[in-house]
Design a protein around this motif. Sequence first.
Motif, PDB file in Angstrom:
ATOM      1  N   LEU A 132       0.837  -1.201   0.000  1.00  0.00           N
ATOM      2  CA  LEU A 132       0.000   0.000   0.000  1.00  0.00           C
ATOM      3  C   LEU A 132       0.878   1.261   0.000  1.00  0.00           C
ATOM      4  N   LEU A 133       1.847   1.282   0.909  1.00  0.00           N
ATOM      5  CA  LEU A 133       2.697   2.479   1.040  1.00  0.00           C
ATOM      6  C   LEU A 133       3.583   2.693  -0.197  1.00  0.00           C
ATOM      7  N   PHE A 134       4.349   1.651  -0.552  1.00  0.00           N
ATOM      8  CA  PHE A 134       5.322   1.830  -1.634  1.00  0.00           C
ATOM      9  C   PHE A 134       4.650   1.824  -3.015  1.00  0.00           C
ATOM     10  N   GLY A 135       3.533   1.066  -3.138  1.00  0.00           N
ATOM     11  CA  GLY A 135       2.797   1.078  -4.403  1.00  0.00           C
ATOM     12  C   GLY A 135       2.229   2.474  -4.649  1.00  0.00           C
ATOM     13  N   THR A 136       1.681   3.085  -3.586  1.00  0.00           N
ATOM     14  CA  THR A 136       1.125   4.437  -3.718  1.00  0.00           C
ATOM     15  C   THR A 136       2.249   5.431  -4.020  1.00  0.00           C
ATOM     16  N   TRP A 137       3.384   5.263  -3.336  1.00  0.00           N
ATOM     17  CA  TRP A 137       4.535   6.152  -3.566  1.00  0.00           C
ATOM     18  C   TRP A 137       5.012   6.061  -5.012  1.00  0.00           C
ATOM     19  N   PHE A 138       5.041   4.839  -5.547  1.00  0.00           N
ATOM     20  CA  PHE A 138       5.457   4.594  -6.932  1.00  0.00           C
ATOM     21  C   PHE A 138       4.545   5.382  -7.886  1.00  0.00           C
ATOM     22  N   MET A 161      11.199  10.664 -11.739  1.00  0.00           N
ATOM     23  CA  MET A 161      11.358   9.414 -12.494  1.00  0.00           C
ATOM     24  C   MET A 161      12.427   8.524 -11.839  1.00  0.00           C
ATOM     25  N   VAL A 162      13.497   9.134 -11.322  1.00  0.00           N
ATOM     26  CA  VAL A 162      14.531   8.345 -10.630  1.00  0.00           C
ATOM     27  C   VAL A 162      13.907   7.697  -9.383  1.00  0.00           C
ATOM     28  N   ARG A 163      13.084   8.464  -8.673  1.00  0.00           N
ATOM     29  CA  ARG A 163      12.425   7.918  -7.465  1.00  0.00           C
ATOM     30  C   ARG A 163      11.510   6.731  -7.825  1.00  0.00           C
ATOM     31  N   ALA A 164      10.736   6.884  -8.895  1.00  0.00           N
ATOM     32  CA  ALA A 164       9.838   5.790  -9.309  1.00  0.00           C
ATOM     33  C   ALA A 164      10.661   4.550  -9.658  1.00  0.00           C
ATOM     34  N   PHE A 165      11.758   4.766 -10.383  1.00  0.00           N
ATOM     35  CA  PHE A 165      12.570   3.629 -10.819  1.00  0.00           C
ATOM     36  C   PHE A 165      13.230   2.933  -9.624  1.00  0.00           C
ATOM     37  N   GLY A 209      13.315  -4.514   1.153  1.00  0.00           N
ATOM     38  CA  GLY A 209      13.622  -4.363  -0.280  1.00  0.00           C
ATOM     39  C   GLY A 209      13.174  -3.000  -0.787  1.00  0.00           C
ATOM     40  N   LEU A 210      11.918  -2.649  -0.542  1.00  0.00           N
ATOM     41  CA  LEU A 210      11.384  -1.404  -1.096  1.00  0.00           C
ATOM     42  C   LEU A 210      11.875  -0.187  -0.316  1.00  0.00           C
ATOM     43  N   GLY A 211      11.912  -0.306   1.030  1.00  0.00           N
ATOM     44  CA  GLY A 211      12.338   0.829   1.864  1.00  0.00           C
ATOM     45  C   GLY A 211      13.776   1.242   1.563  1.00  0.00           C
ATOM     46  N   LEU A 212      14.668   0.256   1.468  1.00  0.00           N
ATOM     47  CA  LEU A 212      16.076   0.589   1.190  1.00  0.00           C
ATOM     48  C   LEU A 212      16.232   1.206  -0.198  1.00  0.00           C
ATOM     49  N   HIS A 213      15.413   0.742  -1.136  1.00  0.00           N
ATOM     50  CA  HIS A 213      15.511   1.330  -2.488  1.00  0.00           C
ATOM     51  C   HIS A 213      15.063   2.789  -2.517  1.00  0.00           C
ATOM     52  N   VAL A 214      14.036   3.111  -1.712  1.00  0.00           N
ATOM     53  CA  VAL A 214      13.619   4.521  -1.649  1.00  0.00           C
ATOM     54  C   VAL A 214      14.788   5.359  -1.115  1.00  0.00           C
TER      55      VAL A 214
END
Length: 229
Positions: A132-138, A161-165, A209-214
């Motif tokens: 929910l959090l990272f999908g919405t952020w994407f 775009m860098v953030r989305a990627f 996985g997602l948090g560290l990538h952000v």
Amino acid sequence: MSDSGARGREGAAPVRGLTVVVAVLTTIVLVFVVRRVAGDWPHILDGTVPDDDLAESYVAHPWLAYTHIVPGVVYLLGAPLQLSRRFRTRHYTAHRRLGRVLVACALVSGVLAVVLGIVFAWGGVAETLASLLFGTWFVVCLVRAVVAIRGGRVAEHRRWMVRAFAVGTGIASIRIWVGIFTGIQLGVLGMHDETFPIPSTFGLAFWLGLGLHVLVGEWWLRRTPALDA
Ligand code: HEM
């Protein structure tokens, strides 16, 4: 030595390193897609039920699963080209056209990621909340990137775009974390009788996985404010 020449040489090493990392992460995603298709499609075509809980969800909801996966893969494969300054400056019209297709794919995949996080929540509430959090952020990053470029704000467009990627490639890191947790569970703790990976570690892998990538995305933007990749 001109400023831009010095900047170009300074930036070449991090961009090369990033290219290797992105290639590895994309390969991981492709391996999981092939595994998914090879495991699910015989059941989908024969109408049989696999004896693995997670695979059961994919076989029960193939449209949902593959409408998330296929556009997501198209986005992941095309985005590195879009982020390359060389491609953009040499083929600006192609960048704009391809950009429209890739953003549409990413939005479909991103919105369905949230739905998948609810319907396929094998990792429990932790997975649902992370999706929910990272999908919405994407999705927010993509929308802000589009709004920025419509307003002619190129640097801001690049940042979103860098953030989305960064989030999109995070899905490969989830698989790396799942591998690490499975290795600890089987190799170190010897928990062979439990299902693996343990569902709660699957949820944790989503957050890591997602948090560290952000965070890495933000670090990259600070480290290379003048670069285009
Ligand atoms: C944009 C590129 C994306 C691609 C290429 C992609 C690809 C995939 C693939 C291949 C799977 C099946 C995984 C497996 O069999 O192990 C999957 C599942 C899933 N994805 Fe994505 N995905 C993307 C983005 C996202 C995002 C941004 C999120 C959430 C923030 C997300 C959340 C999920 C969830 C919750 C599942 C179901 C649970 C699971 O099996 O892992 N995906 N995705």
